[in-house]
Write a protein that holds these residues in place. Structure first.
Motif, PDB file in Angstrom:
ATOM      1  N   GLY A   1       0.776  -1.276   0.087  1.00  0.00           N
ATOM      2  CA  GLY A   1       0.011  -0.079   0.015  1.00  0.00           C
ATOM      3  C   GLY A   1       0.943   1.291  -0.156  1.00  0.00           C
ATOM      4  O   GLY A   1       0.614   2.208  -0.723  1.00  0.00           O
ATOM      5  N   ALA A   2       1.921   1.347   0.924  1.00  0.00           N
ATOM      6  CA  ALA A   2       2.640   2.424   0.788  1.00  0.00           C
ATOM      7  C   ALA A   2       3.379   2.763  -0.489  1.00  0.00           C
ATOM      8  O   ALA A   2       3.748   3.626  -0.752  1.00  0.00           O
ATOM      9  N   ALA A   3       3.772   1.682  -0.833  1.00  0.00           N
ATOM     10  CA  ALA A   3       4.507   1.409  -2.331  1.00  0.00           C
ATOM     11  C   ALA A   3       3.763   2.265  -3.318  1.00  0.00           C
ATOM     12  O   ALA A   3       4.238   2.934  -4.178  1.00  0.00           O
ATOM     13  N   SER A   4       2.476   2.021  -3.379  1.00  0.00           N
ATOM     14  CA  SER A   4       1.667   2.725  -4.067  1.00  0.00           C
ATOM     15  C   SER A   4       1.363   4.155  -4.187  1.00  0.00           C
ATOM     16  O   SER A   4       1.423   4.712  -5.155  1.00  0.00           O
ATOM     17  N   VAL A   5       1.371   4.560  -2.926  1.00  0.00           N
ATOM     18  CA  VAL A   5       1.371   6.059  -2.578  1.00  0.00           C
ATOM     19  C   VAL A   5       2.393   6.687  -2.928  1.00  0.00           C
ATOM     20  O   VAL A   5       2.470   7.589  -3.705  1.00  0.00           O
ATOM     21  N   PHE A   6       3.600   6.237  -2.383  1.00  0.00           N
ATOM     22  CA  PHE A   6       4.836   7.115  -2.420  1.00  0.00           C
ATOM     23  C   PHE A   6       5.823   6.878  -3.787  1.00  0.00           C
ATOM     24  O   PHE A   6       6.406   7.724  -4.219  1.00  0.00           O
ATOM     25  N   SER A   7       5.535   5.724  -4.469  1.00  0.00           N
ATOM     26  CA  SER A   7       6.008   5.443  -5.748  1.00  0.00           C
ATOM     27  C   SER A   7       5.393   6.573  -6.602  1.00  0.00           C
ATOM     28  O   SER A   7       5.821   7.414  -7.603  1.00  0.00           O
ATOM     29  N   GLN A   8       4.130   6.672  -6.460  1.00  0.00           N
ATOM     30  CA  GLN A   8       3.149   7.675  -7.426  1.00  0.00           C
ATOM     31  C   GLN A   8       3.432   8.997  -6.961  1.00  0.00           C
ATOM     32  O   GLN A   8       3.415   9.688  -7.977  1.00  0.00           O
ATOM     33  N   GLN A   9       3.812   9.210  -5.817  1.00  0.00           N
ATOM     34  CA  GLN A   9       3.982  10.589  -5.393  1.00  0.00           C
ATOM     35  C   GLN A   9       5.189  11.150  -5.877  1.00  0.00           C
ATOM     36  O   GLN A   9       5.270  12.491  -6.492  1.00  0.00           O
ATOM     37  N   ALA A  10       6.280  10.256  -6.014  1.00  0.00           N
ATOM     38  CA  ALA A  10       7.571  10.609  -6.729  1.00  0.00           C
ATOM     39  C   ALA A  10       7.345  10.731  -8.016  1.00  0.00           C
ATOM     40  O   ALA A  10       7.902  11.590  -8.971  1.00  0.00           O
ATOM     41  N   ASP A  11       6.569   9.914  -8.820  1.00  0.00           N
ATOM     42  CA  ASP A  11       6.367   9.900 -10.189  1.00  0.00           C
ATOM     43  C   ASP A  11       5.737  11.275 -10.574  1.00  0.00           C
ATOM     44  O   ASP A  11       5.896  11.924 -11.480  1.00  0.00           O
ATOM     45  N   LEU A  12       4.322  11.493 -10.003  1.00  0.00           N
ATOM     46  CA  LEU A  12       3.732  12.576 -10.108  1.00  0.00           C
ATOM     47  C   LEU A  12       4.483  13.985 -10.041  1.00  0.00           C
ATOM     48  O   LEU A  12       4.256  15.023 -10.639  1.00  0.00           O
ATOM     49  N   SER A  13       5.335  13.866  -8.938  1.00  0.00           N
ATOM     50  CA  SER A  13       5.865  15.180  -8.762  1.00  0.00           C
ATOM     51  C   SER A  13       6.994  15.468  -9.600  1.00  0.00           C
ATOM     52  O   SER A  13       6.985  16.646 -10.052  1.00  0.00           O
ATOM     53  N   ARG A  14       7.618  14.581 -10.586  1.00  0.00           N
ATOM     54  CA  ARG A  14       8.184  14.894 -11.756  1.00  0.00           C
ATOM     55  C   ARG A  14       7.584  15.540 -12.997  1.00  0.00           C
ATOM     56  O   ARG A  14       7.777  16.569 -13.566  1.00  0.00           O
ATOM     57  N   ILE A  15       6.184  14.844 -12.803  1.00  0.00           N
ATOM     58  CA  ILE A  15       5.296  15.321 -14.204  1.00  0.00           C
ATOM     59  C   ILE A  15       4.657  16.843 -13.527  1.00  0.00           C
ATOM     60  O   ILE A  15       4.449  17.670 -14.448  1.00  0.00           O
ATOM     61  N   LEU A  16       4.709  17.005 -12.222  1.00  0.00           N
ATOM     62  CA  LEU A  16       3.995  18.276 -11.981  1.00  0.00           C
ATOM     63  C   LEU A  16       4.884  19.650 -12.237  1.00  0.00           C
ATOM     64  O   LEU A  16       4.838  20.586 -12.906  1.00  0.00           O
ATOM     65  N   ALA A  17       6.261  18.937 -11.893  1.00  0.00           N
ATOM     66  CA  ALA A  17       7.461  19.835 -12.118  1.00  0.00           C
ATOM     67  C   ALA A  17       7.470  20.391 -13.821  1.00  0.00           C
ATOM     68  O   ALA A  17       7.745  21.413 -14.046  1.00  0.00           O
ATOM     69  N   ARG A  18       7.138  19.473 -14.697  1.00  0.00           N
ATOM     70  CA  ARG A  18       6.928  19.668 -16.117  1.00  0.00           C
ATOM     71  C   ARG A  18       5.998  20.638 -16.423  1.00  0.00           C
ATOM     72  O   ARG A  18       5.959  21.494 -17.264  1.00  0.00           O
ATOM     73  N   THR A  19       4.851  20.224 -15.772  1.00  0.00           N
ATOM     74  CA  THR A  19       3.368  21.005 -15.851  1.00  0.00           C
ATOM     75  C   THR A  19       3.489  22.336 -15.449  1.00  0.00           C
ATOM     76  O   THR A  19       3.056  23.617 -16.237  1.00  0.00           O
TER      77      THR A  19
END
Length: 260
Positions: free
Chosen positions: A179-197
């Motif tokens: 469960g934690a892997a789903s949340v925090f892997s996703q947060q790391a991934d989306l943080s990169r995408i947000l930076a480009r956004t």
């Protein structure tokens, strides 16, 4: 004056992998170095970074993909996990070593968490929370979930959905690794995408320099100040307290008179 809005970048479900092997972790570090930038999300035992202990790391070096390194999950049946010191040593080339730049939401909290273990981050490419503030200072909510929903039209998984709330909430270090892997892997991934956004909006006008030259360095300073603390002269505080108490009593009496 509000800047031009951020440009939306597509977000998708993150492909998650859990790393409990040192060689696999070393490979992830090399991927981050090759990518030059990586998303970082740290899972800790509580919101207060000054008292929290690190439970795991979410790291992403490519879009729609993320890894989770558990180090402090404590529950019956928890998988074997790498020792925290070993993980920090292995991550050092992209943390203190500066061989890749970190992207993380609320990077100051991450700096405080790492500071508890005498670690830091040498290079910070973007903090999406600070970027969102610069783009729209009138916003009332800069939480990760809200920013993702508004800027990416994507609702991320949240740790609160796993722990529940109130007295029966599951402690952070007892959340299942998956469960934690789903949340925090996703947060790391989306943080990169947000930076480009947010990049086009930051690059317009003076926002980029404000982010890079003021807000990020200030985050470092504030993290250091929070960790070090500040001296307080008790006698002065006591005198102020007495004055406030007297003022409160005066205002209470005035309120009662006005209310009849």
């Amino acid at each position: 004056r509000r800047s031009s809005p951020a440009r939306k970048v597509e977000a998708k479900q993150t492909e998650v992998r859990i790393i409990c092997d040192l060689e696999e972790l070393e490979q992830l570090v090399q991927q981050c170095i090759s990518a030059r930038q990586y998303g970082l999300a740290v899972h800790a035992t509580e919101a207060d970074a000054h008292r929290a202990h690190i439970v795991g790391f979410g790291i992403s070096a490519e879009d729609h993909s993320g890894a989770y390194i558990p180090v402090g999950h404590r529950y019956l049946g928890a998988p074997r996990q790498l020792p925290l010191d070993r993980v920090l040593d292995t991550l050092d080339p992209i943390l203190g070593g500066g061989q890749a730049a970190a992207i993380g939401h609320d990077i100051k909290r991450t700096l405080v968490l790492l500071g508890r273990y005498d670690r830091s981050i040498d290079r910070i490419a973007c903090d999406p929370m600070l970027a969102a503030y610069l783009i729209d200072p009138a916003r009332s909510d800069y939480s990760f979930a809200t920013i993702c929903t508004e800027l990416l039209s994507y609702s991320p998984d949240t740790i609160g959905a796993l722990t529940g709330s109130g007295r029966r909430a599951t402690p952070m270090d007892e959340v299942a690794v998956e469960g934690a892997a789903s949340v925090f892997s996703q947060q790391a991934d989306l943080s990169r995408i947000l930076a480009r956004t947010v990049k086009p909006a930051l690059d317009s006008g003076t926002l980029r320099s404000l982010h890079d030259e003021l807000e990020i360095p200030l985050s470092r300073v504030l993290a250091s100040v929070e960790q070090t603390g500040t001296p307080v002269q008790r006698s002065i505080l006591a005198a102020i307290s007495v004055g406030w108490d007297e003022e409160i009593q005066r205002l209470e009496q005035t309120s009662h008179k006005l209310a009849g």
